[in-house]
Design a protein around this motif. Structure first.
Motif, PDB file in Angstrom:
ATOM      1  N   TRP A  13      46.962  44.726  40.486  1.00 35.72           N
ATOM      2  CA  TRP A  13      45.786  45.561  40.700  1.00 35.72           C
ATOM      3  C   TRP A  13      45.255  45.245  42.092  1.00 35.72           C
ATOM      4  O   TRP A  13      45.476  44.138  42.591  1.00 35.72           O
ATOM      5  N   SER A  33      50.634  48.220  42.190  1.00 34.85           N
ATOM      6  CA  SER A  33      50.394  48.837  40.893  1.00 34.85           C
ATOM      7  C   SER A  33      48.915  49.175  40.792  1.00 34.85           C
ATOM      8  O   SER A  33      48.064  48.372  41.212  1.00 34.85           O
ATOM      9  N   ASN A  34      48.634  50.350  40.275  1.00 32.41           N
ATOM     10  CA  ASN A  34      47.248  50.806  40.099  1.00 32.41           C
ATOM     11  C   ASN A  34      46.510  50.986  41.422  1.00 32.41           C
ATOM     12  O   ASN A  34      45.289  50.814  41.487  1.00 32.41           O
ATOM     13  N   GLY A  66      45.412  53.506  44.695  1.00 33.68           N
ATOM     14  CA  GLY A  66      45.225  54.888  45.096  1.00 33.68           C
ATOM     15  C   GLY A  66      45.923  55.147  46.423  1.00 33.68           C
ATOM     16  O   GLY A  66      46.305  54.203  47.137  1.00 33.68           O
ATOM     17  N   ASN A  95      54.645  52.361  43.535  1.00 32.09           N
ATOM     18  CA  ASN A  95      53.308  52.236  42.975  1.00 32.09           C
ATOM     19  C   ASN A  95      53.431  52.501  41.485  1.00 32.09           C
ATOM     20  O   ASN A  95      53.785  53.599  41.056  1.00 32.09           O
ATOM     21  N   GLN A  96      53.163  51.479  40.684  1.00 36.24           N
ATOM     22  CA  GLN A  96      53.246  51.615  39.230  1.00 36.24           C
ATOM     23  C   GLN A  96      51.856  51.969  38.707  1.00 36.24           C
ATOM     24  O   GLN A  96      50.905  51.214  38.885  1.00 36.24           O
ATOM     25  N   ILE A  97      51.758  53.124  38.078  1.00 38.21           N
ATOM     26  CA  ILE A  97      50.456  53.606  37.606  1.00 38.21           C
ATOM     27  C   ILE A  97      50.563  54.092  36.163  1.00 38.21           C
ATOM     28  O   ILE A  97      51.652  54.367  35.663  1.00 38.21           O
ATOM     29  N   ARG A  98      49.418  54.189  35.510  1.00 36.75           N
ATOM     30  CA  ARG A  98      49.363  54.767  34.162  1.00 36.75           C
ATOM     31  C   ARG A  98      49.729  56.246  34.286  1.00 36.75           C
ATOM     32  O   ARG A  98      49.109  56.979  35.055  1.00 36.75           O
ATOM     33  N   PHE A  99      50.735  56.684  33.521  1.00 35.99           N
ATOM     34  CA  PHE A  99      51.242  58.026  33.764  1.00 35.99           C
ATOM     35  C   PHE A  99      51.932  58.577  32.522  1.00 35.99           C
ATOM     36  O   PHE A  99      52.397  57.846  31.658  1.00 35.99           O
ATOM     37  N   HIS A 146      52.518  60.551  46.598  1.00 34.29           N
ATOM     38  CA  HIS A 146      53.539  59.497  46.607  1.00 34.29           C
ATOM     39  C   HIS A 146      54.772  59.924  47.395  1.00 34.29           C
ATOM     40  O   HIS A 146      55.293  59.161  48.218  1.00 34.29           O
ATOM     41  N   LEU A 191      57.009  56.686  42.461  1.00 34.88           N
ATOM     42  CA  LEU A 191      56.004  56.709  41.403  1.00 34.88           C
ATOM     43  C   LEU A 191      56.650  56.149  40.139  1.00 34.88           C
ATOM     44  O   LEU A 191      57.658  56.671  39.660  1.00 34.88           O
ATOM     45  N   GLY A 210      55.729  55.105  36.182  1.00 27.54           N
ATOM     46  CA  GLY A 210      54.708  55.292  35.165  1.00 27.54           C
ATOM     47  C   GLY A 210      54.779  54.280  34.045  1.00 27.54           C
ATOM     48  O   GLY A 210      55.866  53.990  33.529  1.00 27.54           O
TER      49      GLY A 210
END
Length: 245
Positions: A94, A123-124, A126, A144-148, A161, A168, A170
């Motif tokens: 984060w 990760s997480n 913007g 970039n590892q994000i909630r997806f 991205h 990207l 997820g």
């Protein structure tokens, strides 16, 4: 970096060990862990006991933001726990508080250059936070590892991205999606699969990395079985539309 990976969040102890063994047996060749998951030792033991050659498995771990300033000690501890000379990808889990991301990122670049990790990412984060890292260091995050998932699909996020050359990835693909949605159940029925595999196939066809998690051997194996069908352009668009509701 395989597009389909196996996530290990909330898997601890023997459960984590067995789940990773089951995942490798099912054909996964991408394992995702993190310092804060507290399971790196079990992941490492499963990798070793599986007999799968090290160069066939892509391993990711992550630095907790509260470890800012302790980057070298953290990656060395991760490598000891995993039993590896290097990981394939190391992520800032984060954004650290108080504007410390750039300082942490410089340490990540150094760790990569010293061979402790083959690639580095975040990760997480913007798009603006990614831009800050790139502008200040000249080094762009690889991932970039994000909630997806389909319900969070946003073409602007995808474009942000891709314009930056950032992969990207997820996480929580099922928690973010209503697997009982008629769009997903209808597509699943057409192909004779379950909605979870439709969600994973949607990620793969978009070339999004996805890391489903399960502790159930049957589900682990089922989630890996997504090569036997292809979603049509119309089906892909219908699933995309879940993000506009």
């Amino acid at each position: 970096m395989p597009l389909l990976g196996f996530g290990t969040w909330q898997l601890r102890g023997e459960s984590a060990y067995q789940a990773v063994r089951d995942a490798l047996e099912a054909g996964y060749r991408h394992i995702d862990t993190a310092t804060m998951y507290g399971n790196e030792a079990e992941v490492g033991r499963a990798l070793k006991d599986s007999g799968v050659p090290r160069d066939e498995v892509f391993v990711t771990t992550k630095l907790p933001p509260e470890r800012a300033g302790q980057e070298r000690a953290t990656i060395e501890a991760s490598l000891r726990a995993l039993g590896l000379a290097a990981v394939d990808l190391w992520l800032i889990h984060w954004p650290p508080s108080r504007g410390r991301s750039v300082r942490v990122w410089r340490e990540f670049v150094q760790a990569r250059d010293q061979g402790l990790t083959r690639a580095i990412g975040v990760s997480n984060f913007g798009a603006d936070e990614i831009d800050e890292l790139s502008a200040e260091t000249g080094e762009r995050p690889a991932v970039n590892q994000i909630r997806f998932g389909p319900s969070l699909y946003d073409p602007a996020i995808v474009a942000a991205h891709r314009e930056r050359g950032v992969v990207l990835e997820g996480y929580s693909p099922f928690k973010t999606t209503n697997l009982h949605d008629p769009v997903l159940t209808g597509v699943a029925a057409t192909h004779g699969v379950d909605p979870a595999r439709v969600v994973l196939r949607w990620h793969i066809q978009h070339e999004f990395v996805v890391i489903p998690k399960s502790a159930t051997p049957e589900r682990i194996a089922r989630n890996a079985d997504i090569d036997g069908f292809v979603l049509t352009p119309a089906e892909m668009e219908a699933i995309n539309s879940l993000g506009r509701r």
